[in-house]
Each structure stands twice: as structure tokens, then as C-alpha cells.
Design a protein around this motif. Structure first.
Motif, PDB file in Angstrom:
ATOM      1  N   GLU A 147      58.906 120.876  73.525  1.00 57.98           N
ATOM      2  CA  GLU A 147      59.204 121.075  72.105  1.00 57.98           C
ATOM      3  C   GLU A 147      57.970 121.564  71.350  1.00 57.98           C
ATOM      4  N   ALA A 148      56.813 120.972  71.617  1.00 56.32           N
ATOM      5  CA  ALA A 148      55.584 121.393  70.933  1.00 56.32           C
ATOM      6  C   ALA A 148      55.273 122.861  71.223  1.00 56.32           C
ATOM      7  N   ILE A 149      55.423 123.267  72.475  1.00 60.00           N
ATOM      8  CA  ILE A 149      55.164 124.655  72.862  1.00 60.00           C
ATOM      9  C   ILE A 149      56.144 125.599  72.170  1.00 60.00           C
ATOM     10  N   LEU A 150      57.424 125.269  72.231  1.00 62.37           N
ATOM     11  CA  LEU A 150      58.443 126.162  71.670  1.00 62.37           C
ATOM     12  C   LEU A 150      58.364 126.239  70.154  1.00 62.37           C
ATOM     13  N   ARG A 151      58.057 125.148  69.509  1.00 62.98           N
ATOM     14  CA  ARG A 151      57.883 125.187  68.047  1.00 62.98           C
ATOM     15  C   ARG A 151      56.656 126.027  67.683  1.00 62.98           C
ATOM     16  N   ARG A 152      55.587 125.847  68.415  1.00 65.63           N
ATOM     17  CA  ARG A 152      54.361 126.613  68.174  1.00 65.63           C
ATOM     18  C   ARG A 152      54.610 128.114  68.336  1.00 65.63           C
ATOM     19  N   ASP A 153      55.391 128.474  69.349  1.00 62.09           N
ATOM     20  CA  ASP A 153      55.670 129.882  69.637  1.00 62.09           C
ATOM     21  C   ASP A 153      56.856 130.439  68.848  1.00 62.09           C
ATOM     22  N   GLY A 154      57.512 129.598  68.029  1.00 62.89           N
ATOM     23  CA  GLY A 154      58.658 130.058  67.251  1.00 62.89           C
ATOM     24  C   GLY A 154      59.927 130.271  68.065  1.00 62.89           C
ATOM     25  N   ARG A 155      60.044 129.583  69.196  1.00 62.30           N
ATOM     26  CA  ARG A 155      61.196 129.756  70.086  1.00 62.30           C
ATOM     27  C   ARG A 155      62.115 128.541  70.144  1.00 62.30           C
ATOM     28  N   ALA A 157      64.430 126.927  68.025  1.00 59.00           N
ATOM     29  CA  ALA A 157      65.848 127.014  67.661  1.00 59.00           C
ATOM     30  C   ALA A 157      66.628 127.878  68.649  1.00 59.00           C
ATOM     31  N   ALA A 158      66.059 128.997  69.049  1.00 60.48           N
ATOM     32  CA  ALA A 158      66.752 129.885  69.997  1.00 60.48           C
ATOM     33  C   ALA A 158      66.935 129.200  71.349  1.00 60.48           C
ATOM     34  N   ALA A 159      65.936 128.430  71.791  1.00 64.63           N
ATOM     35  CA  ALA A 159      66.044 127.725  73.068  1.00 64.63           C
ATOM     36  C   ALA A 159      67.112 126.643  73.015  1.00 64.63           C
ATOM     37  N   VAL A 160      67.170 125.899  71.910  1.00 66.55           N
ATOM     38  CA  VAL A 160      68.200 124.862  71.761  1.00 66.55           C
ATOM     39  C   VAL A 160      69.588 125.490  71.796  1.00 66.55           C
ATOM     40  N   GLU A 161      69.742 126.592  71.097  1.00 65.41           N
ATOM     41  CA  GLU A 161      71.052 127.260  71.092  1.00 65.41           C
ATOM     42  C   GLU A 161      71.409 127.792  72.478  1.00 65.41           C
ATOM     43  N   ARG A 167      73.348 125.250  67.142  1.00 68.40           N
ATOM     44  CA  ARG A 167      72.576 126.038  66.176  1.00 68.40           C
ATOM     45  C   ARG A 167      71.892 125.074  65.213  1.00 68.40           C
ATOM     46  N   LEU A 168      70.581 125.180  65.122  1.00 67.41           N
ATOM     47  CA  LEU A 168      69.805 124.305  64.246  1.00 67.41           C
ATOM     48  C   LEU A 168      69.581 124.958  62.888  1.00 67.41           C
TER      49      LEU A 168
END
Length: 170
Positions: A147-155, A157-161, A167-168
Motif C-alpha cells: 500500500e505504501a509503495i502504490l500510494r507513493r507511486d499514485g497506483r 486506486a487503480a490496483a484496488v480496482e 472503485r475507491l
């Protein structure tokens, strides 16, 4: 952007305990939340490596269940191994993240562009980490690192979907 997540096992994916059954088989407890983290990493296009100094059939089975791309056990010199792997596979430092908990992870961590550690990591590891997770090893630390990596990279919401069809946000 992170393309490869390297994970330690004992103390990171597990609570660090070594359990033996009556027949001498080694058992490990893995957090389901960490499995969800690996699913999210894959959904974001990351590959995952498990790199551990011990050999255990339970780790092999968990890696297979989660479709982990790279499993390396009985690795006693993680930094040398990871340096060679990154060179052969063409990974730059900024493309690799590492999540580990103890002193034997420090040299390998220095090769990576992003480092996370569980809340109960060794103080020297926590001092080196870019992200000290609120979760302890074996209690969702891998999920927290992803989660920390994906939030940092802006990915995120797309990864969760992609992973869960959710959809977040608004």
C-alpha cells in the motif's frame, strides 16, 4: 516507479517464530492480508521476489499459491544475490523495493530505491527504512508495504480496482 518487490520471510511475512510438528516438519503462519498485498502488487504490474536465508516447504507452497514470480530460499548473502539478480534482469535501484526486518537484510536494502520494515524490525533496519509500517511481521506488514509503495507511486486506486473490482473515492 517500483517494478519489483523483494520480501524477506521470517519476521516479515511471518512472526519470526519457528514451529515444528511432531514429525519435525517446519510450520509457518502467514497473514491473509499479506496475500492480498501481493495480489495488489501484481494488479499494479509489480513482480514479487521472496528471498530468504532458510529453506522451508511452507514458503514454497505459499509462494506458489500467490503466484510469486521469484522464490529463492537458502540465500545466505542476500546483497550479492540481489545485486546479481538486478543486473541480469535489468532492474535499476529506483525500480526495486525491499521489505525486511533484521540485520541480515541491511546490505540488500542498500541496493533498493524504497525500503519498508515491520513495526517490530531491528532498530538499525527501522533507521534505514523509508517507511516503518504500523504492522508487525506476520500481521500484515507486506500488505502495508505494498500500500505504501502504490500510494507513493499514485497506483493505489487503480490496483484496488484491478485486483478486487472496487472503485475507491468519488
Amino acid at each position: 516507479m517500483i517494478r519489483l518487490l523483494v520480501l524477506d520471510v521470517d519476521g516479515t511475512m511471518t512472526d519470526g517464530g519457528v514451529y515444528y510438528d511432531a514429525n519435525g516438519n517446519e510450520l509457518k503462519k502467514f497473514a491473509i492480508k499479506d496475500g492480498a498485498g501481493i495480489v495488489l502488487a501484481h494488479a499494479a504490474g509489480m513482480q514479487v521476489m521472496i528471498c530468504t536465508g532458510r529453506e522451508c516447504e511452507a514458503v514454497r507452497r505459499r509462494a506458489a499459491e500467490l503466484k510469486v514470480e521469484y522464490l529463492y530460499q537458502d540465500v545466505h548473502h542476500k546483497a550479492a544475490f540481489l545485486r546479481d539478480f538486478m543486473a541480469k534482469q535489468g532492474y535499476g535501484k529506483e525500480e526495486v523495493a525491499y521489505c525486511g526486518d533484521d540485520l541480515n537484510d541491511l546490505a540488500a536494502m542498500a541496493l533498493c530505491g524504497f525500503v519498508a520494515c515491520p513495526a517490530d524490525a531491528a532498530p538499525e533496519v527501522a533507521a534505514r527504512a523509508d517507511c516503518r509500517l504500523p504492522q508487525k511481521g506476520g500481521e500484515g506488514a507486506v500488505r502495508g508495504a505494498v500500500e505504501a509503495i502504490l500510494r507513493r507511486d499514485g497506483r493505489w486506486a487503480a490496483a484496488v480496482e484491478a485486483a478486487f473490482g472496487v472503485r475507491l473515492g468519488g
